[in-house]
Design a protein around this motif. Structure first.
Motif, short mmCIF file in Angstrom:
data_model
loop_
_atom_site.label_atom_id
_atom_site.label_comp_id
_atom_site.label_asym_id
_atom_site.label_seq_id
_atom_site.Cartn_x
_atom_site.Cartn_y
_atom_site.Cartn_z
N GLU A 33 0.84 -1.21 0.00
CA GLU A 33 0.00 0.00 0.00
C GLU A 33 0.87 1.25 0.00
O GLU A 33 1.96 1.26 0.55
CB GLU A 33 -0.84 0.03 1.29
CG GLU A 33 -1.62 -1.24 1.55
CD GLU A 33 -2.19 -1.30 2.96
OE1 GLU A 33 -2.12 -0.31 3.71
OE2 GLU A 33 -2.71 -2.37 3.31
N ARG A 45 4.26 -6.73 13.12
CA ARG A 45 2.86 -6.43 13.45
C ARG A 45 2.65 -6.56 14.97
O ARG A 45 2.68 -7.66 15.51
CB ARG A 45 1.90 -7.38 12.72
CG ARG A 45 0.44 -6.93 12.85
CD ARG A 45 -0.54 -7.84 12.11
NE ARG A 45 -0.29 -8.02 10.69
CZ ARG A 45 -0.55 -7.12 9.75
NH1 ARG A 45 -1.06 -5.95 10.08
NH2 ARG A 45 -0.28 -7.38 8.48
N ASP A 57 -8.65 -5.43 8.62
CA ASP A 57 -8.06 -6.60 7.96
C ASP A 57 -7.09 -7.35 8.88
O ASP A 57 -6.50 -8.33 8.47
CB ASP A 57 -7.39 -6.20 6.64
CG ASP A 57 -6.18 -5.28 6.83
OD1 ASP A 57 -5.74 -5.07 7.97
OD2 ASP A 57 -5.67 -4.78 5.81
N SER A 58 -6.94 -6.85 10.10
CA SER A 58 -6.05 -7.50 11.08
C SER A 58 -6.86 -7.78 12.34
O SER A 58 -6.49 -7.36 13.45
CB SER A 58 -4.84 -6.60 11.36
OG SER A 58 -4.18 -6.32 10.15
N HIS A 251 -0.92 -6.68 -1.92
CA HIS A 251 -0.88 -7.96 -1.19
C HIS A 251 -2.22 -8.68 -1.28
O HIS A 251 -2.27 -9.91 -1.17
CB HIS A 251 -0.46 -7.76 0.26
CG HIS A 251 -1.24 -6.68 0.97
ND1 HIS A 251 -1.39 -5.42 0.48
CD2 HIS A 251 -1.91 -6.69 2.15
CE1 HIS A 251 -2.10 -4.69 1.31
NE2 HIS A 251 -2.44 -5.45 2.33
N ASP A 257 -4.39 -11.41 0.81
CA ASP A 257 -4.23 -10.90 2.18
C ASP A 257 -4.01 -12.03 3.21
O ASP A 257 -4.42 -11.90 4.38
CB ASP A 257 -5.46 -10.05 2.59
CG ASP A 257 -5.11 -9.01 3.65
OD1 ASP A 257 -3.94 -8.61 3.73
OD2 ASP A 257 -6.02 -8.61 4.40
MG LIG Z 1 -2.65 -5.40 6.28
#
Ligand SMILES: [Mg+2]
Ligand SMILES: C[S@@+](CC[C@H](N)C(=O)[O-])C[C@H]1O[C@@H](n2cnc3c(N)ncnc32)[C@H](O)[C@@H]1O
Ligand SMILES: Nc1nc2[nH]cc(C(=O)O)c2c(=O)[nH]1
Ligand code: SF4
Length: 261
Positions: A33, A45, A57-58, A251, A257
């Motif tokens: 991104e 992360r 998304d996490s 991704h 993803d």
């Molecule tokens: Mg992500």
């Protein structure tokens, strides 16, 4: 580093010292991104977030945080095993953790280019080469009609808290004044454009930083190629309408993803 399955929450065990961070995963991929899209990067992360976007998304760092606790030195060691020279510190919300400042300055002193992916609600004075700021719009707030994408968590309390905390102009102003930055907005609806425009205007008014339209990136919402196929047309249209920049999600296109990508 494998994902740790301790889902008991973010309280550090007694024996963990202040330099430890809750880590969900460390992996090497292409930055998917923003203006460094395509650059091979190692991702760190962290787990835990002060917000609860319905589309997160996490999910396993926000709605159901999972992690192990690692000292900054251990995280740096993990990063070094991957090689490369770009590191992206993300989450969850990485800036809620005190030790993230040490992690970033340690990485920087070792010569890494550091990007922080942040929701822009917390400022820290540390070593950041690119602050990738993603302020959260009204359409990110979870409601009964827009429950979290990853599960069936209760949206009541978190809906109110998310709405209360999602924008902090002091923190945003400090971030854009202190660091090279991009403002990256997740687009789900045509109504997002007016909010983005007024948010950017307000930030221009309260900060001394120069914010060009090219520093404002619109990103389609989606964690699957199928969903992006539905959201990217509108996102591109809104970017063109205002003269903002569009960013893909490489991704998602490349790897759906999946964790570790
Ligand atoms: Mg992500
Ligand atoms: C998981 S967040 C972690 C960093 C920080 N909490 C934040 O929101 O900026 C990383 C990036 O993914 C974006 N994002 C999260 N879920 C998304 C989705 N479903 N579609 C598009 N972008 C998403 C966020 O806006 C942010 O730019
Ligand atoms: N490849 C890849 N690029 C990304 N850019 C930002 C990400 C994030 O989750 O913060 C991310 C991610 O999870 N994977
Ligand atoms: S702020 Fe970031 S990590 Fe937190 S819920 Fe939203 S997208 Fe997920």
């Amino acid at each position: 580093m494998p994902v740790n399955t301790d889902a008991s929450g973010l309280d550090a065990p007694e024996e963990v010292d202040e330099s430890a961070l809750p880590i969900n995963e460390v992996f090497h991929s292409l930055q998917g991104e923003g203006r460094l899209a395509g650059v091979p990067s190692t991702f760190v992360r962290t787990s835990g977030c002060n917000l609860r976007c319905w589309f997160c998304d996490s999910y396993h760092t926000s709605w159901e945080p999972t992690h192990g606790w690692f000292d900054v030195a251990d995280v740096v060691e993990q990063v070094e095993t991957h090689g490369g020279d770009h590191v992206v510190v993300t989450g969850g919300e990485p800036m809620i953790h005190d030790a993230v400042a040490d992690l970033l300055s340690e990485l920087s002193s070792r010569g890494y280019h550091t990007t922080v992916e942040t929701n822009g609600t917390v400022f820290r004075d540390t070593a950041v080469d690119l602050a990738s700021i993603s302020p959260k719009l009204a359409t990110s707030t979870p409601t009964a009609e827009r429950p979290p994408a990853g599960g069936d968590a209760d949206v009541g309390v978190w809906g109110d808290r998310h709405e209360r905390d999602r924008l902090d102009y002091d923190a945003l102003a400090s971030l854009v004044e202190a660091y090279d930055f991009q403002l990256k907005f997740v687009v789900t609806s045509r109504e997002d454009l007016a909010e983005i425009e007024s948010l950017v205007d307000e930030l221009r008014a309260v900060s001394s930083a120069r914010i060009r339209d090219a520093d404002v990136l619109l990103m389609p919402e989606g964690t699957t190629p199928e969903r992006l196929a539905k959201t990217r047309g509108l996102t591109a249209e809104l970017a063109l309408e205002h003269g903002y920049r569009y960013t893909p999600r490489l991704h998602v296109d490349l790897w759906n993803d999946a964790p570790g990508t």
